[in-house]
Design an enzyme around this catalytic site. Structure first.
Site, PDB file in Angstrom:
ATOM      1  N   CYS A   1      -3.257   0.980   7.142  1.00 39.51           N
ATOM      2  CA  CYS A   1      -3.480   0.438   8.482  1.00 39.51           C
ATOM      3  C   CYS A   1      -3.904   1.519   9.455  1.00 39.51           C
ATOM      4  CB  CYS A   1      -2.216  -0.260   8.976  1.00 39.51           C
ATOM      5  SG  CYS A   1      -0.750   0.779   8.929  1.00 39.51           S
TER       6      CYS A   1
ATOM      7  N   SER B   1      -0.311  -7.983   7.458  1.00 41.34           N
ATOM      8  CA  SER B   1      -1.478  -8.411   8.235  1.00 41.34           C
ATOM      9  C   SER B   1      -1.066  -9.075   9.549  1.00 41.34           C
ATOM     10  CB  SER B   1      -2.322  -9.393   7.424  1.00 41.34           C
ATOM     11  OG  SER B   1      -1.670 -10.644   7.307  1.00 41.34           O
TER      12      SER B   1
ATOM     13  N   GLU C   1       4.694  -4.384  12.277  1.00 38.83           N
ATOM     14  CA  GLU C   1       3.665  -3.347  12.155  1.00 38.83           C
ATOM     15  C   GLU C   1       2.502  -4.016  11.456  1.00 38.83           C
ATOM     16  OE1 GLU C   1       1.139  -1.040  10.893  1.00 38.83           O
ATOM     17  OE2 GLU C   1       2.600  -0.313   9.426  1.00 38.83           O
ATOM     18  N   LEU C   2       1.451  -4.312  12.232  1.00 40.82           N
ATOM     19  CA  LEU C   2       0.399  -5.209  11.758  1.00 40.82           C
ATOM     20  C   LEU C   2      -0.912  -4.454  11.540  1.00 40.82           C
ATOM     21  CD1 LEU C   2       1.315  -8.195  14.121  1.00 40.82           C
ATOM     22  CD2 LEU C   2       2.143  -7.715  11.800  1.00 40.82           C
TER      23      LEU C   2
ATOM     24  N   ASN D   1       0.796  -1.226   0.000  1.00 36.47           N
ATOM     25  CA  ASN D   1       0.000   0.000   0.000  1.00 36.47           C
ATOM     26  C   ASN D   1       0.832   1.282   0.000  1.00 36.47           C
ATOM     27  OD1 ASN D   1       0.776  -0.641   2.614  1.00 36.47           O
ATOM     28  ND2 ASN D   1      -1.135   0.015   3.556  1.00 36.47           N
TER      29      ASN D   1
ATOM     30  N   LYS E   1      12.258  -8.119   0.899  1.00 33.81           N
ATOM     31  CA  LYS E   1      11.240  -8.764   0.071  1.00 33.81           C
ATOM     32  C   LYS E   1      10.047  -7.823  -0.047  1.00 33.81           C
ATOM     33  CE  LYS E   1       7.691 -11.045   0.904  1.00 33.81           C
ATOM     34  NZ  LYS E   1       6.846 -10.436  -0.162  1.00 33.81           N
ATOM     35  N   PRO E   2       9.882  -7.177  -1.222  1.00 32.02           N
ATOM     36  CA  PRO E   2       8.717  -6.314  -1.397  1.00 32.02           C
ATOM     37  C   PRO E   2       7.457  -7.127  -1.655  1.00 32.02           C
ATOM     38  CG  PRO E   2      10.012  -6.360  -3.417  1.00 32.02           C
ATOM     39  CD  PRO E   2      10.775  -7.177  -2.391  1.00 32.02           C
TER      40      PRO E   2
ATOM     41  N   GLU F   1       8.867   2.340  14.391  1.00 32.72           N
ATOM     42  CA  GLU F   1       9.608   2.788  13.216  1.00 32.72           C
ATOM     43  C   GLU F   1       9.556   4.307  13.164  1.00 32.72           C
ATOM     44  OE1 GLU F   1       9.324  -0.679   9.926  1.00 32.72           O
ATOM     45  OE2 GLU F   1       7.454   0.433  10.199  1.00 32.72           O
TER      46      GLU F   1
ATOM     47  N   GLU G   1     -10.267  -4.782   9.432  1.00 35.34           N
ATOM     48  CA  GLU G   1      -9.914  -3.660   8.564  1.00 35.34           C
ATOM     49  C   GLU G   1     -10.748  -3.703   7.286  1.00 35.34           C
ATOM     50  OE1 GLU G   1      -5.496  -2.144   8.820  1.00 35.34           O
ATOM     51  OE2 GLU G   1      -5.493  -4.317   8.598  1.00 35.34           O
TER      52      GLU G   1
END
Length: 491
Positions: free
Chosen positions: A297, A242, A263-264, A164, A187-188, A471, A394
């Site tokens: 998120c 997620s 970061e979920l 996103n 890893k994108p 972060e 979400e």
């Protein structure tokens, strides 16, 4: 609405490397496999890229491990200057990077340009943090020993970024890793690898040594990530995605006892009290809900409005959201682009149908928008019942459910009634209430009379099942550092 790519758009896409970056070299996947990247506005293949497997993962980990000692020994100022040069290159190429991002994930071009600027700021911030890693000199209580406290890089790290915010989430993780002296395997997300590949090229151009940054694009994340976590070279995981995937990665990280930052998911409450400035609250809700088409998120997921002002608030919000222009993000005047893919739109369909079926009233939207891609109209729902599925997960789409409350205790209880705790929003003109409610909310961040909280200089992160660690800010680089102390006797 335009239905094909221009010559310039194709040129920008074709300029991006399409291989794996391992040990300083671009290479195909060991199997030769490739996978497609889709333009969600046209629902068509935009480009193919290398599809990494387990053999490529081992090679990337080996490259990061081999480069770690020399990179950790690099002067902090040198690491700082690399980030500073990369910051300048990002701004210099803002237009093309924004166009690339719009083509691979859909957000409007103006918003994509804003993300490039935001992404660049992480490099500028951590360029400054690189030369400010501190330590200390202490005396033992009995006076006989001295303790020299030092900070050192945690070691090779695995960074997994989401689709996103494909550029900003890359710089938010890569920036502190570079500043701290950690080598990386990145890893994108499968849906949006192109922005990260372009970023990798910029970092190489800025002088990042071979092997410090390794990039694995893949459509088989389980085959690639698990061997990295269990292989014994990676010492830290930083993941944005997620909660379900985060739990799995946390389990896999336990075998090697890795440092973990997660970061979920979020389920952000947006509280509007009776004394709020309604115009400001509506604009704040628009920002908190519609950033990135609601695919964030931090998006306002549950809008709790005091019963005395709920009607006017919902009507004003519906008018503002109904006036937004939906279309392909590269077209002039577009406010809202497509959702990321067919599954993403289907989920929004399902949640809206569930809420309406349970009695919610659609004030605006509630349906697909025209076009070949995955478009959905901005939607406001009033009278959403407490058992609606969208209040428990979400939405990740342009849908704003409005609910009511009668007093402060009820509002706080409803806001905290979720296993998630990333961010919450509070709109009030009462200073005492502002502090009182903010302290009672069980989230890692609070936006007070403000709909956007993200800033490179602030510690971003949540509590409960929204994740671990922070972060950004000075806390961001600490996540990539270990503490060591040296004991010295003086007698």
């Amino acid at each position: 609405m335009s239905t094909s790519w221009t010559e310039h758009e194709r040129a920008v896409v074709d300029a991006v490397p399409d291989g794996l970056l391992i040990g300083g070299s671009w290479r195909p996947a060991a199997s030769g496999a490739r996978f497609p990247v889709e333009d969600p506005a046209l629902a068509r293949e935009l480009r193919t890229v290398a599809d990494a497997g387990a053999q490529d993962a081992r090679a990337a980990a080996d490259a990061a491990g081999a480069a770690q000692e020399a990179w950790a020994a690099t002067a902090p100022r040198e690491r700082s200057e690399i980030l500073r040069r990369a910051y300048g290159l990002l701004l210099e190429r803002q237009d093309d990077l924004a166009l690339l991002m719009t083509l691979e994930m859909g957000k409007p071009l103006a918003e994509a340009k804003g993300e490039v600027a935001y992404a660049a700021e992480f490099f500028r911030w951590f360029a400054e943090e690189a030369v400010r890693v501190d330590g200390g000199y202490r005396t033992s209580p009995d006076g006989r020993d001295r303790f020299l406290v030092m900070r050192r890089p945690v070691g090779p790290v695995l960074l997994i970024t989401p689709w996103n915010f494909p550029l900003a989430m890359g710089t938010r993780k890569i920036g502190p890793a570079v500043a701290a002296g950690c080598t990386m395997v990145v890893k994108p997300a499968e849906q949006t690898p192109l922005s990260l590949l372009a970023l990798a090229g910029i970092l190489r151009e800025a002088g990042l040594p071979d092997g410090v940054l390794n990039v694995l694009t893949t459509s088989r994340p389980g085959e690639v990530v698990e061997p990295l976590l269990r292989g014994g070279i990676i010492r830290k995981l930083s993941f944005t995605g997620s909660t379900a995937v985060g739990r799995l990665l946390l389990e896999q990280s336990a075998e090697q006892v890795l440092r973990v930052s997660l970061e979920l998911g979020g389920n952000a409450p947006f509280l509007v009290f009776e004394d709020a400035d309604l115009d400001r609250a509506v604009e704040g809700a628009l920002a908190a809900k519609m950033r990135n088409m609601g695919e964030a998120c931090t998006a306002a997921n549950r809008l709790y409005v005091h019963e005395s002002v709920a009607g006017p608030f919902a009507d004003r919000l519906a008018a503002r959201m109904g006036a937004l222009t939906v279309g392909r993000g590269t077209d002039p005047g577009v406010d809202v682009g497509p959702l990321i893919d067919a599954d993403g739109r289907a989920k929004v369909d399902e949640l809206v149908e569930d809420a309406v079926g349970r009695g919610a009233k659609t004030l605006v939207g509630g349906e697909h928008a025209p076009g070949d891609g995955y478009f959905y109209r901005p939607t406001v729902l009033a009278g959403v019942p407490a058992d609606a599925a969208m209040l428990r997960q979400e939405i990740f789409g342009p849908v704003a459910p409005v609910l009511t409350f009668s007093d402060e205790d009820e509002a706080v209880a409803a806001a905290n009634d979720t296993p998630y705790g990333l961010v919450s929003y509070v709109f009030t003109r009462n200073l005492e209430r502002a502090f009182r409610v903010s302290e009672r909310l069980d989230t890692g961040m609070v936006g007070l009379n403000k709909g956007v909280v993200s800033n490179p200089a602030a510690p971003f992160g949540g509590v409960k099942q929204s994740g671990l660690g922070r972060e950004g800010g000075s806390e961001g680089i600490a996540e990539f550092l270990e503490t060591r102390y040296l004991a010295m006797p003086l007698t």
